[in-house]
Design a protein around this motif. Structure first.
Motif, PDB file in Angstrom:
ATOM      1  N   PHE A   1       0.808  -1.219   0.000  1.00  0.00           N
ATOM      2  CA  PHE A   1       0.000   0.000   0.000  1.00  0.00           C
ATOM      3  C   PHE A   1       0.844   1.273   0.000  1.00  0.00           C
ATOM      4  CE2 PHE A   1      -2.217  -3.360   2.336  1.00  0.00           C
ATOM      5  CZ  PHE A   1      -3.320  -3.518   1.511  1.00  0.00           C
ATOM      6  N   ALA A   2       2.156   1.123   0.012  1.00  0.00           N
ATOM      7  CA  ALA A   2       3.043   2.277   0.147  1.00  0.00           C
ATOM      8  C   ALA A   2       3.104   3.097  -1.132  1.00  0.00           C
ATOM      9  CB  ALA A   2       4.436   1.809   0.531  1.00  0.00           C
ATOM     10  N   ARG A   3       2.971   4.403  -0.968  1.00  0.00           N
ATOM     11  CA  ARG A   3       3.162   5.329  -2.084  1.00  0.00           C
ATOM     12  C   ARG A   3       4.568   5.913  -2.058  1.00  0.00           C
ATOM     13  NH1 ARG A   3      -2.019   7.879  -4.124  1.00  0.00           N
ATOM     14  NH2 ARG A   3      -3.624   6.536  -3.263  1.00  0.00           N
ATOM     15  N   ALA A   4       5.213   5.790  -0.908  1.00  0.00           N
ATOM     16  CA  ALA A   4       6.595   6.256  -0.737  1.00  0.00           C
ATOM     17  C   ALA A   4       7.276   5.320   0.261  1.00  0.00           C
ATOM     18  CB  ALA A   4       6.613   7.685  -0.211  1.00  0.00           C
ATOM     19  N   ILE A   5       8.585   5.174   0.103  1.00  0.00           N
ATOM     20  CA  ILE A   5       9.371   4.386   1.043  1.00  0.00           C
ATOM     21  C   ILE A   5      10.636   5.163   1.386  1.00  0.00           C
ATOM     22  CG2 ILE A   5       8.525   2.112   0.359  1.00  0.00           C
ATOM     23  CD1 ILE A   5      10.934   1.770  -1.411  1.00  0.00           C
ATOM     24  N   GLY A   6      11.150   4.907   2.571  1.00  0.00           N
ATOM     25  CA  GLY A   6      12.400   5.521   2.991  1.00  0.00           C
ATOM     26  C   GLY A   6      13.490   4.467   3.041  1.00  0.00           C
ATOM     27  N   PHE A   7      14.722   4.935   3.101  1.00  0.00           N
ATOM     28  CA  PHE A   7      15.864   4.029   3.130  1.00  0.00           C
ATOM     29  C   PHE A   7      16.765   4.385   4.294  1.00  0.00           C
ATOM     30  CE2 PHE A   7      14.630   4.694  -1.305  1.00  0.00           C
ATOM     31  CZ  PHE A   7      14.301   3.392  -1.676  1.00  0.00           C
ATOM     32  N   GLU A   8      17.096   3.398   5.112  1.00  0.00           N
ATOM     33  CA  GLU A   8      18.041   3.565   6.210  1.00  0.00           C
ATOM     34  C   GLU A   8      19.298   2.789   5.822  1.00  0.00           C
ATOM     35  OE1 GLU A   8      16.928   3.514  10.603  1.00  0.00           O
ATOM     36  OE2 GLU A   8      17.736   1.508  10.221  1.00  0.00           O
ATOM     37  N   THR A   9      20.395   3.515   5.638  1.00  0.00           N
ATOM     38  CA  THR A   9      21.599   2.875   5.108  1.00  0.00           C
ATOM     39  C   THR A   9      22.694   2.643   6.142  1.00  0.00           C
ATOM     40  OG1 THR A   9      22.490   5.012   4.426  1.00  0.00           O
ATOM     41  CG2 THR A   9      21.193   3.786   2.804  1.00  0.00           C
ATOM     42  N   ARG A  10      22.643   3.278   7.287  1.00  0.00           N
ATOM     43  CA  ARG A  10      23.631   3.088   8.369  1.00  0.00           C
ATOM     44  C   ARG A  10      25.068   3.235   7.878  1.00  0.00           C
ATOM     45  NH1 ARG A  10      21.554   0.063  13.158  1.00  0.00           N
ATOM     46  NH2 ARG A  10      19.362  -0.128  12.774  1.00  0.00           N
ATOM     47  N   GLY A  11      25.394   4.390   7.434  1.00  0.00           N
ATOM     48  CA  GLY A  11      26.751   4.648   6.952  1.00  0.00           C
ATOM     49  C   GLY A  11      26.683   5.417   5.649  1.00  0.00           C
ATOM     50  N   PRO A  12      27.402   4.937   4.638  1.00  0.00           N
ATOM     51  CA  PRO A  12      27.367   5.655   3.362  1.00  0.00           C
ATOM     52  C   PRO A  12      25.950   5.667   2.798  1.00  0.00           C
ATOM     53  CG  PRO A  12      28.834   3.732   3.240  1.00  0.00           C
ATOM     54  CD  PRO A  12      28.252   3.777   4.608  1.00  0.00           C
ATOM     55  N   ASP A  13      25.667   6.636   1.989  1.00  0.00           N
ATOM     56  CA  ASP A  13      24.333   6.813   1.402  1.00  0.00           C
ATOM     57  C   ASP A  13      24.143   5.829   0.245  1.00  0.00           C
ATOM     58  OD1 ASP A  13      21.834   7.916   0.948  1.00  0.00           O
ATOM     59  OD2 ASP A  13      22.615   9.589  -0.229  1.00  0.00           O
ATOM     60  N   THR A  14      24.234   4.532   0.563  1.00  0.00           N
ATOM     61  CA  THR A  14      24.172   3.475  -0.443  1.00  0.00           C
ATOM     62  C   THR A  14      23.214   2.388   0.011  1.00  0.00           C
ATOM     63  OG1 THR A  14      26.468   3.904  -1.067  1.00  0.00           O
ATOM     64  CG2 THR A  14      25.564   1.781  -1.707  1.00  0.00           C
ATOM     65  N   LEU A  15      22.238   2.075  -0.844  1.00  0.00           N
ATOM     66  CA  LEU A  15      21.302   0.995  -0.552  1.00  0.00           C
ATOM     67  C   LEU A  15      21.963  -0.321  -0.936  1.00  0.00           C
ATOM     68  CD1 LEU A  15      18.385   0.156   0.244  1.00  0.00           C
ATOM     69  CD2 LEU A  15      17.835   0.267  -2.184  1.00  0.00           C
ATOM     70  N   ASP A  16      21.988  -1.280   0.003  1.00  0.00           N
ATOM     71  CA  ASP A  16      22.543  -2.603  -0.265  1.00  0.00           C
ATOM     72  C   ASP A  16      21.835  -3.607   0.636  1.00  0.00           C
ATOM     73  OD1 ASP A  16      23.699  -2.276   2.254  1.00  0.00           O
ATOM     74  OD2 ASP A  16      25.668  -1.802   1.457  1.00  0.00           O
ATOM     75  N   ARG A  17      22.345  -4.822   0.694  1.00  0.00           N
ATOM     76  CA  ARG A  17      21.670  -5.877   1.462  1.00  0.00           C
ATOM     77  C   ARG A  17      21.733  -5.662   2.973  1.00  0.00           C
ATOM     78  NH1 ARG A  17      25.551 -11.142   1.043  1.00  0.00           N
ATOM     79  NH2 ARG A  17      27.383 -10.140   1.897  1.00  0.00           N
ATOM     80  N   PHE A  18      22.478  -4.663   3.423  1.00  0.00           N
ATOM     81  CA  PHE A  18      22.551  -4.367   4.853  1.00  0.00           C
ATOM     82  C   PHE A  18      21.649  -3.200   5.237  1.00  0.00           C
ATOM     83  CE2 PHE A  18      26.696  -6.094   3.537  1.00  0.00           C
ATOM     84  CZ  PHE A  18      26.644  -7.288   4.239  1.00  0.00           C
ATOM     85  N   SER A  19      20.874  -2.699   4.290  1.00  0.00           N
ATOM     86  CA  SER A  19      20.000  -1.540   4.509  1.00  0.00           C
ATOM     87  C   SER A  19      18.627  -1.970   5.022  1.00  0.00           C
ATOM     88  CB  SER A  19      19.838  -0.759   3.205  1.00  0.00           C
ATOM     89  OG  SER A  19      21.089  -0.344   2.709  1.00  0.00           O
ATOM     90  N   THR A  20      17.821  -0.973   5.344  1.00  0.00           N
ATOM     91  CA  THR A  20      16.472  -1.205   5.829  1.00  0.00           C
ATOM     92  C   THR A  20      15.521  -0.266   5.100  1.00  0.00           C
ATOM     93  OG1 THR A  20      17.299  -1.813   8.014  1.00  0.00           O
ATOM     94  CG2 THR A  20      15.008  -1.146   7.892  1.00  0.00           C
ATOM     95  N   LEU A  21      14.361  -0.789   4.691  1.00  0.00           N
ATOM     96  CA  LEU A  21      13.311   0.064   4.138  1.00  0.00           C
ATOM     97  C   LEU A  21      12.455   0.566   5.274  1.00  0.00           C
ATOM     98  CD1 LEU A  21      11.980  -1.999   1.096  1.00  0.00           C
ATOM     99  CD2 LEU A  21      13.783  -0.293   1.124  1.00  0.00           C
ATOM    100  N   ILE A  22      11.998   1.802   5.161  1.00  0.00           N
ATOM    101  CA  ILE A  22      11.050   2.354   6.121  1.00  0.00           C
ATOM    102  C   ILE A  22       9.730   2.521   5.371  1.00  0.00           C
ATOM    103  CG2 ILE A  22      10.552   4.227   7.723  1.00  0.00           C
ATOM    104  CD1 ILE A  22      13.146   2.657   8.369  1.00  0.00           C
ATOM    105  N   VAL A  23       8.723   1.762   5.793  1.00  0.00           N
ATOM    106  CA  VAL A  23       7.426   1.761   5.128  1.00  0.00           C
ATOM    107  C   VAL A  23       6.359   2.098   6.159  1.00  0.00           C
ATOM    108  CG1 VAL A  23       5.787   0.386   3.789  1.00  0.00           C
ATOM    109  CG2 VAL A  23       8.240  -0.025   3.542  1.00  0.00           C
TER     110      VAL A  23
END
Length: 118
Positions: free
Chosen positions: A72-94
């Motif tokens: 149902f999300a129209r927007a999502i956020g990204f938590e990257t914990r360090g560099p501003d790079t989305l990877d397998r160690f990141s988290t989506l904020i929905v």
């Protein structure tokens, strides 16, 4: 002592077979995810989505588990914990909920969705 040698020999013999079955896809990353690096996203289900970067390359993200509001999300956020790079160690904020990423791999565009007949 003999049992240990037999078990060790069996493990050594099985090692090549185990290595051949582990064909993991190479993990990807999307730089500058919180500064225009993401162009679009398309949700497949509550634990899979496709993300398009600013260069129109697509990536398939698999989440650690069920993310209840993802569909149902129209927007999502990204938590990257360090560099501003989305990877397998990141988290989506929905919708305020944290949904950890399990894998991020390069992909083609998302599959076409079936048209709904009225």
């Amino acid at each position: 002592m003999r049992k240990i040698l037999i078990i060790a020999a069996a493990l050594i013999a099985a090692a090549p077979a185990l290595a051949q079955t582990d064909k993991a896809e190479p993990q990807a990353s999307i730089p500058f995810v919180n500064h225009g690096g993401v162009r679009d996203f398309d949700v497949v289900d509550n634990d899979t989505l496709y993300i398009e970067d600013q260069h129109r390359h697509w990536y398939r993200a698999e989440l650690m588990g069920y993310c209840p509001d993802l569909g149902f999300a129209r927007a999502i956020g990204f938590e990257t914990r360090g560099p501003d790079t989305l990877d397998r160690f990141s988290t989506l904020i929905v919708r305020g909920q944290r949904c950890p990423v399990k894998s991020l791999v390069e992909s083609g565009p998302p599959p076409k969705k079936a048209k709904k007949h009225s």
